[in-house]
Write a protein that holds these residues in place. Structure first.
Motif, PDB file in Angstrom:
ATOM      1  N   UNK A   3     -38.944  23.117  13.645  1.00 34.02           N
ATOM      2  CA  UNK A   3     -39.278  23.469  15.024  1.00 34.02           C
ATOM      3  C   UNK A   3     -40.505  24.370  14.978  1.00 34.02           C
ATOM      4  N   UNK A   4     -41.403  24.194  15.939  1.00 30.80           N
ATOM      5  CA  UNK A   4     -42.607  25.027  15.963  1.00 30.80           C
ATOM      6  C   UNK A   4     -42.966  25.401  17.389  1.00 30.80           C
ATOM      7  N   UNK A   5     -43.377  26.652  17.568  1.00 34.01           N
ATOM      8  CA  UNK A   5     -43.912  27.102  18.843  1.00 34.01           C
ATOM      9  C   UNK A   5     -45.425  26.949  18.766  1.00 34.01           C
ATOM     10  N   UNK A   6     -46.012  26.191  19.682  1.00 38.18           N
ATOM     11  CA  UNK A   6     -47.447  25.953  19.663  1.00 38.18           C
ATOM     12  C   UNK A   6     -48.053  26.332  21.003  1.00 38.18           C
ATOM     13  N   UNK A   7     -49.358  26.480  20.990  1.00 39.31           N
ATOM     14  CA  UNK A   7     -50.083  26.863  22.196  1.00 39.31           C
ATOM     15  C   UNK A   7     -51.279  25.943  22.351  1.00 39.31           C
ATOM     16  N   UNK A   8     -51.487  25.417  23.551  1.00 43.22           N
ATOM     17  CA  UNK A   8     -52.626  24.559  23.806  1.00 43.22           C
ATOM     18  C   UNK A   8     -52.298  23.082  23.685  1.00 43.22           C
ATOM     19  N   UNK A   9     -53.323  22.269  23.730  1.00 45.67           N
ATOM     20  CA  UNK A   9     -53.172  20.821  23.720  1.00 45.67           C
ATOM     21  C   UNK A   9     -52.710  20.340  22.360  1.00 45.67           C
ATOM     22  N   UNK A  10     -51.817  19.350  22.368  1.00 42.79           N
ATOM     23  CA  UNK A  10     -51.287  18.794  21.135  1.00 42.79           C
ATOM     24  C   UNK A  10     -52.024  17.519  20.759  1.00 42.79           C
ATOM     25  N   UNK A  11     -52.315  17.384  19.460  1.00 38.26           N
ATOM     26  CA  UNK A  11     -53.005  16.184  18.995  1.00 38.26           C
ATOM     27  C   UNK A  11     -52.024  15.067  18.679  1.00 38.26           C
ATOM     28  N   UNK A  12     -50.811  15.421  18.265  1.00 44.30           N
ATOM     29  CA  UNK A  12     -49.820  14.435  17.834  1.00 44.30           C
ATOM     30  C   UNK A  12     -48.866  14.115  18.978  1.00 44.30           C
ATOM     31  N   UNK A  13     -48.995  12.906  19.555  1.00 44.10           N
ATOM     32  CA  UNK A  13     -48.155  12.523  20.683  1.00 44.10           C
ATOM     33  C   UNK A  13     -46.770  12.063  20.256  1.00 44.10           C
ATOM     34  N   UNK A  14     -46.528  11.972  18.931  1.00 42.83           N
ATOM     35  CA  UNK A  14     -45.220  11.518  18.448  1.00 42.83           C
ATOM     36  C   UNK A  14     -44.194  12.646  18.435  1.00 42.83           C
ATOM     37  N   UNK A  15     -44.627  13.877  18.719  1.00 37.89           N
ATOM     38  CA  UNK A  15     -43.715  15.006  18.717  1.00 37.89           C
ATOM     39  C   UNK A  15     -42.975  15.107  20.046  1.00 37.89           C
ATOM     40  N   UNK A  16     -41.726  15.537  19.983  1.00 37.59           N
ATOM     41  CA  UNK A  16     -40.988  15.856  21.198  1.00 37.59           C
ATOM     42  C   UNK A  16     -41.423  17.242  21.666  1.00 37.59           C
ATOM     43  N   UNK A  17     -41.732  17.371  22.953  1.00 38.80           N
ATOM     44  CA  UNK A  17     -42.295  18.610  23.494  1.00 38.80           C
ATOM     45  C   UNK A  17     -41.351  19.211  24.517  1.00 38.80           C
ATOM     46  N   UNK A  18     -41.038  20.495  24.348  1.00 39.57           N
ATOM     47  CA  UNK A  18     -40.259  21.243  25.344  1.00 39.57           C
ATOM     48  C   UNK A  18     -41.150  22.363  25.879  1.00 39.57           C
ATOM     49  N   UNK A  19     -41.726  22.177  27.065  1.00 39.90           N
ATOM     50  CA  UNK A  19     -42.652  23.186  27.610  1.00 39.90           C
ATOM     51  C   UNK A  19     -41.959  24.497  27.944  1.00 39.90           C
ATOM     52  N   UNK A  24     -40.167  16.879  15.465  1.00 43.69           N
ATOM     53  CA  UNK A  24     -40.424  15.457  15.219  1.00 43.69           C
ATOM     54  C   UNK A  24     -39.503  14.553  16.030  1.00 43.69           C
ATOM     55  N   UNK A  25     -40.072  13.464  16.526  1.00 44.15           N
ATOM     56  CA  UNK A  25     -39.287  12.486  17.273  1.00 44.15           C
ATOM     57  C   UNK A  25     -38.802  11.356  16.380  1.00 44.15           C
ATOM     58  N   UNK A  26     -39.335  11.280  15.179  1.00 46.91           N
ATOM     59  CA  UNK A  26     -39.064  10.117  14.327  1.00 46.91           C
ATOM     60  C   UNK A  26     -37.813  10.256  13.474  1.00 46.91           C
ATOM     61  N   UNK A  27     -37.124  11.365  13.597  1.00 46.98           N
ATOM     62  CA  UNK A  27     -35.886  11.504  12.838  1.00 46.98           C
ATOM     63  C   UNK A  27     -34.849  12.265  13.666  1.00 46.98           C
ATOM     64  N   UNK A  28     -33.600  12.159  13.254  1.00 51.63           N
ATOM     65  CA  UNK A  28     -32.523  12.831  13.981  1.00 51.63           C
ATOM     66  C   UNK A  28     -32.712  14.346  13.942  1.00 51.63           C
ATOM     67  N   UNK A  29     -32.493  14.983  15.073  1.00 52.32           N
ATOM     68  CA  UNK A  29     -32.604  16.433  15.148  1.00 52.32           C
ATOM     69  C   UNK A  29     -31.236  17.055  14.901  1.00 52.32           C
ATOM     70  N   UNK A  30     -31.086  17.852  13.851  1.00 47.99           N
ATOM     71  CA  UNK A  30     -29.782  18.457  13.542  1.00 47.99           C
ATOM     72  C   UNK A  30     -29.283  19.336  14.686  1.00 47.99           C
ATOM     73  N   UNK A  31     -27.985  19.482  14.729  1.00 47.99           N
ATOM     74  CA  UNK A  31     -27.342  20.287  15.762  1.00 47.99           C
ATOM     75  C   UNK A  31     -27.913  21.694  15.821  1.00 47.99           C
ATOM     76  N   UNK A  32     -28.117  22.326  14.673  1.00 48.88           N
ATOM     77  CA  UNK A  32     -28.591  23.706  14.632  1.00 48.88           C
ATOM     78  C   UNK A  32     -30.001  23.825  15.228  1.00 48.88           C
TER      79      UNK A  32
END
Length: 302
Positions: free
Chosen positions: A139-155, A270-278
């Motif tokens: 998980x990563x906190x980012x700021x600004x426009x994202x280059x990778x559209x394959x990521x799941x984004x929570x604003x 990442x959207x390409x793999x299962x996200x663990x419960x934690x």
């Protein structure tokens, strides 16, 4: 088709190469490379184009990866969904945070760990835009426009900035009473090499650009804060940190009706793999804890 080979292929693409995938899978590099070759032979086509320094997906490989990663994620999600119903959240979450607001988000993380004591969180602060797939974070906190559209984004909203200064500086130079007064002051400039900068101030529907200058220019918010605390001048700092970062309690908000609109803040994974419960639980906790702060929650930047 050997599904283990398919899974290894997906991990190769996610990791960016055979060597990195072998390290993550804790398998010999030769075994991972052989599995890829056998899968390509079974399919009768090349999935990756071997370059001098990197591996690139072929057209067939890109299509196969998109389908295979979704299938693999669905299987993992089904397995973990069943297990999640009968287990306490546990394990390690690798979290990347920008080198600003660590106290603000650190308090949220501390509350999460108290709620889920079996979860371990490894926090890494970065000076660049972290990419969970490239850099190996959950998980990563980012700021600004994202280059990778394959990521799941929570604003999380927008990191608007306000003008701040220390009491010592204001005692020497006086309090600005209008945006025009800023030109008479020393301003600590952030992420610029120019002697002068422009601050795009807004107050409701009113907007104006003010040229500011100062002898000090920095590329770190932590350094910006430190110099301002030592009476170096006026500076722009995230408004949402004012109530949570103890250091900012020693600064005074200048022209408090004005803000400089900041970039979008978001949590990505990442959207390409299962996200663990934690990871899901931590993400939801940070989103809920950030509600209303930062200000002016904006649309999904993706």
């Amino acid at each position: 088709m050997d599904l283990n080979r398919v899974a290894i292929f997906v991990r190769i693409v996610e990791a960016g190469g055979v060597t990195a995938a072998a390290a993550k899978l804790k398998l010999p590099k030769s075994s991972v490379s052989r599995s890829l070759t056998q899968l390509e032979q079974e399919l009768g086509m090349a999935l990756l184009v071997r370059g001098h320094r990197q591996l690139n997906l072929s057209d067939a490989g890109r299509s196969f990866f998109e389908a295979a990663s979704k299938g693999l994620a669905a299987v993992e999600e089904a397995k973990d969904g069943i297990l999640d119903q009968h287990r306490t959240p546990s394990g390690v979450v690798r979290l990347a945070l920008p080198n600003f607001g660590t106290h603000h988000f650190g308090a949220m993380i501390a509350r999460f760990v108290r709620k889920y004591p079996a979860v371990e969180i490894e926090v890494t602060t970065t000076t660049h835009q972290a990419d969970p797939i490239r850099d190996g974070f959950d998980l990563a906190l980012t700021m600004g426009k994202l280059a990778d559209s394959s990521l799941i984004v929570r604003p999380l909203g927008r990191g608007d900035s306000g003008i701040f200064a220390s009491a010592g500086y204001l005692k020497k130079r006086g309090m600005p009473h209008s945006p025009a007064d800023l030109a008479k002051h020393d301003c600590v400039l952030y992420r610029t090499t120019a002697r002068k900068g422009k601050w795009a101030l807004s107050r409701g529907k009113e907007a104006q650009s003010v040229t500011v200058s100062g002898p000090l220019r920095v590329d770190s918010l932590a350094l910006l804060l430190a110099t301002m605390l030592d009476d170096a001048g006026l500076g722009l700092l995230p408004v949402h940190l004012a109530g949570t970062d103890p250091s900012m309690q020693n600064l005074t908000r200048v022209l408090p009706d004005y803000v400089v609109a900041g970039e979008a803040l978001q949590l990505v994974y990442p959207a390409s793999r299962h996200t663990p419960q934690r990871v899901r639980l931590l993400c939801e906790h940070l989103v809920a804890s950030s509600a209303g702060c930062p200000n002016d929650r904006g649309p999904n930047p993706a």
